[in-house]
Design a protein around this motif. Structure first.
Motif, PDB file in Angstrom:
ATOM      1  N   MET A   1       0.651  -1.629  -0.176  1.00 53.30           N
ATOM      2  CA  MET A   1      -0.355   0.168  -0.093  1.00 53.30           C
ATOM      3  C   MET A   1       0.929   1.364   0.181  1.00 53.30           C
ATOM      4  SD  MET A   1      -3.077   0.983   0.477  1.00 53.30           S
ATOM      5  CE  MET A   1      -4.513   1.998   0.161  1.00 53.30           C
ATOM      6  N   THR A   2       2.016   1.004   0.911  1.00 49.99           N
ATOM      7  CA  THR A   2       2.750   2.355   0.641  1.00 49.99           C
ATOM      8  C   THR A   2       4.174   2.224   0.069  1.00 49.99           C
ATOM      9  OG1 THR A   2       4.038   1.501   2.676  1.00 49.99           O
ATOM     10  CG2 THR A   2       1.882   2.968   2.754  1.00 49.99           C
ATOM     11  N   ALA A   3       4.290   1.256  -0.345  1.00 50.93           N
ATOM     12  CA  ALA A   3       4.722   1.494  -1.553  1.00 50.93           C
ATOM     13  C   ALA A   3       5.215   2.096  -3.092  1.00 50.93           C
ATOM     14  CB  ALA A   3       6.080  -0.798  -2.459  1.00 50.93           C
ATOM     15  N   ALA A   4       4.523   2.501  -3.395  1.00 52.11           N
ATOM     16  CA  ALA A   4       4.629   3.199  -4.786  1.00 52.11           C
ATOM     17  C   ALA A   4       4.711   4.646  -3.964  1.00 52.11           C
ATOM     18  CB  ALA A   4       3.451   3.266  -5.276  1.00 52.11           C
ATOM     19  N   PRO A   5       3.858   5.331  -3.148  1.00 55.16           N
ATOM     20  CA  PRO A   5       4.027   6.634  -2.523  1.00 55.16           C
ATOM     21  C   PRO A   5       5.437   6.713  -1.797  1.00 55.16           C
ATOM     22  CG  PRO A   5       1.884   5.713  -1.828  1.00 55.16           C
ATOM     23  CD  PRO A   5       2.487   4.882  -2.467  1.00 55.16           C
ATOM     24  N   ASP A   6       5.983   6.137  -1.252  1.00 52.04           N
ATOM     25  CA  ASP A   6       7.345   6.059  -0.343  1.00 52.04           C
ATOM     26  C   ASP A   6       8.071   5.963  -1.527  1.00 52.04           C
ATOM     27  OD1 ASP A   6       5.824   5.685   1.980  1.00 52.04           O
ATOM     28  OD2 ASP A   6       7.400   3.421   2.358  1.00 52.04           O
ATOM     29  N   ALA A   7       8.148   5.020  -2.996  1.00 50.07           N
ATOM     30  CA  ALA A   7       9.207   5.449  -3.862  1.00 50.07           C
ATOM     31  C   ALA A   7       9.328   6.946  -4.760  1.00 50.07           C
ATOM     32  CB  ALA A   7       8.439   4.839  -4.953  1.00 50.07           C
ATOM     33  N   ILE A   8       8.285   7.216  -4.975  1.00 48.51           N
ATOM     34  CA  ILE A   8       7.553   9.441  -5.333  1.00 48.51           C
ATOM     35  C   ILE A   8       8.693   9.626  -4.061  1.00 48.51           C
ATOM     36  CG2 ILE A   8       5.769  10.838  -5.752  1.00 48.51           C
ATOM     37  CD1 ILE A   8       4.185   8.070  -6.640  1.00 48.51           C
ATOM     38  N   LEU A   9       8.444   9.617  -2.643  1.00 41.67           N
ATOM     39  CA  LEU A   9       8.497  10.812  -1.719  1.00 41.67           C
ATOM     40  C   LEU A   9      10.322  10.667  -1.991  1.00 41.67           C
ATOM     41  CD1 LEU A   9       6.106  10.169   0.272  1.00 41.67           C
ATOM     42  CD2 LEU A   9       6.788  12.169  -0.390  1.00 41.67           C
ATOM     43  N   ALA A  10      10.898   9.214  -2.011  1.00 47.32           N
ATOM     44  CA  ALA A  10      12.193   9.120  -2.054  1.00 47.32           C
ATOM     45  C   ALA A  10      12.902   9.924  -2.897  1.00 47.32           C
ATOM     46  CB  ALA A  10      12.623   7.167  -1.997  1.00 47.32           C
ATOM     47  N   GLU A  11      12.202   9.746  -3.842  1.00 49.68           N
ATOM     48  CA  GLU A  11      12.280  10.610  -5.325  1.00 49.68           C
ATOM     49  C   GLU A  11      13.428  12.002  -4.439  1.00 49.68           C
ATOM     50  OE1 GLU A  11      10.685  10.255  -8.922  1.00 49.68           O
ATOM     51  OE2 GLU A  11      10.115   7.924  -8.963  1.00 49.68           O
ATOM     52  N   LEU A  12      12.216  12.164  -3.778  1.00 50.25           N
ATOM     53  CA  LEU A  12      12.364  14.114  -3.525  1.00 50.25           C
ATOM     54  C   LEU A  12      12.777  13.833  -2.247  1.00 50.25           C
ATOM     55  CD1 LEU A  12       8.694  14.106  -4.222  1.00 50.25           C
ATOM     56  CD2 LEU A  12      10.545  15.366  -6.166  1.00 50.25           C
ATOM     57  N   GLY A  13      13.218  13.002  -1.486  1.00 50.21           N
ATOM     58  CA  GLY A  13      13.677  13.009  -0.401  1.00 50.21           C
ATOM     59  C   GLY A  13      12.857  13.267   0.546  1.00 50.21           C
ATOM     60  N   PHE A  14      11.900  13.002   0.806  1.00 48.78           N
ATOM     61  CA  PHE A  14      11.043  12.762   1.604  1.00 48.78           C
ATOM     62  C   PHE A  14      10.872  11.522   2.221  1.00 48.78           C
ATOM     63  CE2 PHE A  14       9.174  16.801  -0.151  1.00 48.78           C
ATOM     64  CZ  PHE A  14       9.714  17.810  -0.271  1.00 48.78           C
ATOM     65  N   GLY A  15       9.527  11.204   3.503  1.00 43.41           N
ATOM     66  CA  GLY A  15       9.251  10.188   3.309  1.00 43.41           C
ATOM     67  C   GLY A  15       7.860  10.056   3.839  1.00 43.41           C
ATOM     68  N   ARG A  16       7.041   9.226   4.514  1.00 41.75           N
ATOM     69  CA  ARG A  16       5.822   9.360   5.202  1.00 41.75           C
ATOM     70  C   ARG A  16       5.525  10.280   5.905  1.00 41.75           C
ATOM     71  NH1 ARG A  16       5.716   3.061   6.439  1.00 41.75           N
ATOM     72  NH2 ARG A  16       6.370   2.329   4.654  1.00 41.75           N
ATOM     73  N   ALA A  17       5.714  11.344   6.770  1.00 44.18           N
ATOM     74  CA  ALA A  17       5.543  12.129   7.597  1.00 44.18           C
ATOM     75  C   ALA A  17       5.836  13.325   6.261  1.00 44.18           C
ATOM     76  CB  ALA A  17       7.026  12.370   8.756  1.00 44.18           C
ATOM     77  N   HIS A  18       6.429  13.234   5.674  1.00 43.08           N
ATOM     78  CA  HIS A  18       5.914  14.331   4.387  1.00 43.08           C
ATOM     79  C   HIS A  18       4.203  13.860   3.975  1.00 43.08           C
ATOM     80  CE1 HIS A  18       9.662  14.236   5.419  1.00 43.08           C
ATOM     81  NE2 HIS A  18       9.842  16.169   4.996  1.00 43.08           N
ATOM     82  N   HIS A  19       4.334  13.091   3.793  1.00 43.04           N
ATOM     83  CA  HIS A  19       3.108  12.614   3.024  1.00 43.04           C
ATOM     84  C   HIS A  19       1.984  12.888   4.502  1.00 43.04           C
ATOM     85  CE1 HIS A  19       0.594   8.487   0.250  1.00 43.04           C
ATOM     86  NE2 HIS A  19       0.323  10.106   0.430  1.00 43.04           N
ATOM     87  N   ARG A  20       2.056  11.987   5.562  1.00 45.83           N
ATOM     88  CA  ARG A  20       0.910  12.145   5.994  1.00 45.83           C
ATOM     89  C   ARG A  20       0.209  14.170   5.728  1.00 45.83           C
ATOM     90  NH1 ARG A  20       2.112  11.300  11.805  1.00 45.83           N
ATOM     91  NH2 ARG A  20       0.056  11.249  11.800  1.00 45.83           N
ATOM     92  N   THR A  21       1.402  15.074   5.971  1.00 45.23           N
ATOM     93  CA  THR A  21       0.820  16.188   6.418  1.00 45.23           C
ATOM     94  C   THR A  21       0.482  16.966   5.121  1.00 45.23           C
ATOM     95  OG1 THR A  21       3.205  16.378   7.703  1.00 45.23           O
ATOM     96  CG2 THR A  21       2.680  18.848   6.076  1.00 45.23           C
ATOM     97  N   LEU A  22       1.455  16.609   3.949  1.00 47.12           N
ATOM     98  CA  LEU A  22       0.980  17.048   3.030  1.00 47.12           C
ATOM     99  C   LEU A  22      -0.932  16.609   2.497  1.00 47.12           C
ATOM    100  CD1 LEU A  22       3.626  16.214  -0.132  1.00 47.12           C
ATOM    101  CD2 LEU A  22       2.414  18.384   0.792  1.00 47.12           C
TER     102      LEU A  22
END
Length: 139
Positions: A1-22
């Motif tokens: 469930m989180t693999a695809a978003p995690d990969a996108i975030l990692a490309e930008l130097g972000f993580g799950r906390a950034h995803h939750r915030t967005l």
């Protein structure tokens, strides 16, 4: 469930906390920093480490409140909205398939379980969303 978003975030130097915030800022434009702290259940210091790069990279805008200038109100920029949609779309298709396979009763049960796991702020937001989805009675 989180693999695809995690990969996108990692490309930008972000993580799950950034995803939750967005995610939360996207759903409540003009969200106060204090409200975001309560929803996420993190410290100011932790939020600063997450929010700082999102603001610096142009994904989140922060403006003072119109009534109380001490308030900091958060909204997504155009780039932030596009990133949040991209992250959501990476998860959406998996959710659609799973919901279809499970059926309506299972989905309703799943929502009740998730709601039971939420903090009060998240539960209040979820309840407000559900209320807004209910058809309005005729006048």
């Amino acid at each position: 469930m989180t693999a695809a978003p995690d990969a996108i975030l990692a490309e930008l130097g972000f993580g799950r906390a950034h995803h939750r915030t967005l995610h939360w800022i996207a759903r409540r434009p003009g969200l106060k920093v204090g409200e975001l702290l309560a929803i996420l259940g993190i410290t100011k210091q932790s939020l600063t480490r997450v929010l700082g790069p999102l603001i610096k990279e142009g994904y989140v805008a922060q403006v003072p409140g119109s009534v109380d200038r001490r308030q900091r109100l958060l909204t997504l920029t155009e780039a932030g909205g596009a990133l949040e949609r991209r992250l959501f779309e990476a998860q959406r298709e998996r959710l659609v398939v799973a919901y279809r396979e499970a059926g309506g009763a299972a989905v309703d049960g799943f929502k009740r379980v998730l709601k039971g796991l939420m903090r009060d702020q998240g539960r209040e937001y979820f309840d407000a969303l559900e209320q807004n989805r209910q058809p309005k009675p005729p006048r």
